[in-house]
Structure formats: C-alpha cells, structure tokens
Design an enzyme around this catalytic site. Structure first.
Site, short mmCIF file in Angstrom:
data_model
loop_
_atom_site.label_atom_id
_atom_site.label_comp_id
_atom_site.label_asym_id
_atom_site.label_seq_id
_atom_site.Cartn_x
_atom_site.Cartn_y
_atom_site.Cartn_z
N ASP A 16 0.82 -1.23 0.00
CA ASP A 16 0.00 0.00 0.00
C ASP A 16 0.85 1.27 0.00
O ASP A 16 0.66 2.17 0.85
CB ASP A 16 -0.91 0.02 1.24
CG ASP A 16 -1.71 -1.26 1.42
OD1 ASP A 16 -2.12 -1.84 0.41
OD2 ASP A 16 -1.92 -1.67 2.58
N GLU A 225 -11.35 -0.06 -3.43
CA GLU A 225 -10.54 0.48 -2.32
C GLU A 225 -9.32 1.21 -2.89
O GLU A 225 -9.14 1.31 -4.11
CB GLU A 225 -10.07 -0.65 -1.38
CG GLU A 225 -9.16 -1.67 -2.04
CD GLU A 225 -8.81 -2.84 -1.14
OE1 GLU A 225 -9.29 -2.93 0.00
OE2 GLU A 225 -8.03 -3.71 -1.59
#
Ligand code: FUB
Length: 327
Positions: A16, A225
């Site tokens: 991420d 997301e």
C-alpha cells in the site's frame, strides 16, 4: 523501456505505498505486513499489521538504495486502536508531517487516525482519538494548488464501506443490487488543524462514458478500495483498485470532489489479491508505486513495494502498465 524497480526493501514486507516528494527526496508510506500462518478471509483478517516504517530514496536510480527508516508509529502508542493498522498516507503543512492511518477502534470499527511529526520519517505522535466522522479505510490526502487539503478514503468488504451506506454503522447491511449505483470513495476537506474534517465525508460519484453512475455489478470498473488523487495538466485524476477484478483504474474530473468519469485501466493485475498504489511526479517523470506478492509467491499478506514509470497519451489518458512485461 520504462524505469522499473523491483522490491524496494526486503528486510520487511511492505504494501500500500503512498509516495511523496519532500525536499527533492522520495518518501514512501507503506503498510508493514507481518508474516504469520493464520488464514485469510473476506474481512482481511490476514492483514494484522501493528506499526509503520517509512521508506526513503534519494532518487530513482537503480544504484540508489531504498532505506527503511525504522518504526515510525506503533499501535501500542495509539490509545483508540484495537488492531489492524492498514494503508497510511501523509501530508506536509507548515513544516509538520501529518500521518493518516486506518485501524479498528475498540469496537472493531475502522476509523482514520492522525499522528504528527517534525520529520517525514517520524517518530509520529498520535492523537488520542480518531478523526471525528471518519469511517472505513485507505486514506489518501491531496493538496490542491489553492492550498486546500482533501482526504479521500474507503474500502469495500473488510474495509466496511458498505456498513455505512445509511450514514451510520450497520453490522449486516443489505447487499447492493448489481444494477444499482456502486459505492464510491469518501472525500472530506481537512480543517486548518489537519486533524479534523470541515464536514462529514461525502461519497464521490464515478460516471461511465454516458454520464451514468458506474453500477455495483460492473466489477471491472467500480470502486473497491485504495483511492489516490493527482493532478495532471489541470485535470483531477482519481485512481483506485477494483478489488475483486484486481485492476488499478482511473477516472478524471474538473473538481477535487467529483464527479469523475471513468477513463481506463492504469495497471493489469499483479501477483496477489490486493492491488494498491500511488502516483507522483519526480524530476519531470511520472511514477506509479504499487505492491505485489511475487517474492512470497502469492501469499496475500506478504507483499513488497515496487515502482514503475508511467506515460500519458496526448488526450490525457494513461498508458496501461503490464507489470511483468519487462521480465
Ligand atoms: O493492506 C491492507 C489492505 O489491503 C489495504 O487497506 C487495502 O487497500 C489492501 O491493499
């Protein structure tokens, strides 16, 4: 050949990546995946992260190492958190660095927290409570040219975005029909203090080529997301993961709060279930930071951060990245 870097650090697993340029240096704010032998589920139980390490690079040369600057914030020092410190981001304002991070509160509900440091690599000091009005996961903070800061966030399934459809938390919400408008990411402008929202975060609409909202059943294009916002030639680019179909895609608009119109695919699927990214400009070139599970051979919670250069077409679309074509 695009400039591409393999796993940037291998002493820890990282995922991420939210990349930023401060003082001509690249800083990467990733999740810190912890290896364990527990199972996986749709709620993301395998992502049991407890702290953050900030990575930094002096430039994008192959010879320049990417440095792990050590622990910058640990869960034990955040009073409101119970578990799962997921994908963070950072913003710089007036010499202070604000780290935004999602985690479950003591009731098991994902919230966004903020922690402050005088240094881009921490250590960061967390606020005692989560940001009022925050919900779900994956914050990405964007500074617009007029000096306003916007926080984008949200994630389906384990990220709990569906549970907030009514505006309050519902443990078992109704399923969204496939032909209904898909949920979008949330956006809220930050107050001057960088620790609170100006208003309750509102949901962004992502439209198709006919100006209709993308449908919940359109899993190749609907929001799942990992939002990221950047600006190119005066246009706002909202990029995100489609989750179940594992694409990174993007939509453009003329306002930071949307609506946005779907434009295309940024990257084809990587090895591993999740796909999560950021985009920066550095020395006149554009780079996509992302992760995959190539080293762990597909173990979803053992990810490694990488980057590659990206290229725009004359019409403002971005050339799709095929992550393993250079091999
Ligand atoms: O790292 C945990 C979660 O996996 C992130 O919040 C999502 O974006 C996905 O990458």
């Amino acid at each position: 050949m695009a400039k591409q870097r393999e796993a940037l650090v291998t002493n820890i697993f990282t995922a991420d990546p939210s990349a930023h340029v401060f003082d001509d240096k690249i800083y990467i704010y990733p999740s810190h995946d912890l290896p364990h032998d527990g199972g996986d589920d749709d709620e993301g139980v395998e992502y049991a992260m407890e702290d953050y390490h900030i990575l930094s690079m002096d430039n994008t040369d192959d010879a320049t190492p990417c440095i792990d600057n050590g622990e910058a914030l640990h869960m034990k020092d955040v009073p409101w958190v119970s578990k799962q410190m997921w994908a963070p981001d950072v913003a710089l304002k007036d010499g202070k660095y604000y780290l935004y991070f999602p985690a479950r509160d003591k009731q098991g509900i994902f919230r966004l927290g903020v922690a402050v440091s005088d240094s881009p690599v921490g250590p960061f000091k967390a606020e005692d409570c989560f940001i009022p009005g925050s919900r779900s996961i994956d914050p990405a903070v964007f500074k617009d040219d007029d000096g306003k800061y916007y926080c984008y966030n949200g994630g389906l399934w384990g990220g709990q975005l569906e549970k907030w459809m009514t505006g309050s938390f519902v443990e078992n919400p109704d399923e969204i029909p496939a032909d209904a408008a898909a949920l979008g990411p949330l956006v809220a402008e930050l107050n001057e203090d960088m620790k609170t929202f100006k208003a309750f975060p509102k949901m962004i609409t992502i439209l198709d080529e006919n100006g209709e909202p993308i449908k919940a059943g359109d899993e190749d294009r609907r929001y799942f997301e990992g939002p990221w916002m950047h600006k190119y030639n005066g246009l706002y680019y909202l990029s995100y993961s489609t989750g179940t179909t594992h694409f990174l895609v993007y939509a453009t608009g003329t306002s930071p709060e949307g609506p946005f119109t779907y434009r295309g695919r940024l990257m084809e699927p990587v090895i591993g279930w999740t796909t999560h990214h950021s985009i920066i400009e550095y020395h006149g070139k554009w780079y996509l930071f992302y992760h995959d599970c190539e080293i762990s051979k597909g173990i979803n919670h053992r990810r490694n951060v990488k980057f590659t250069e990206i290229f725009y077409n004359e019409d403002g679309t971005i050339k799709t990245v095929f992550p393993y074509d250079h091999k």
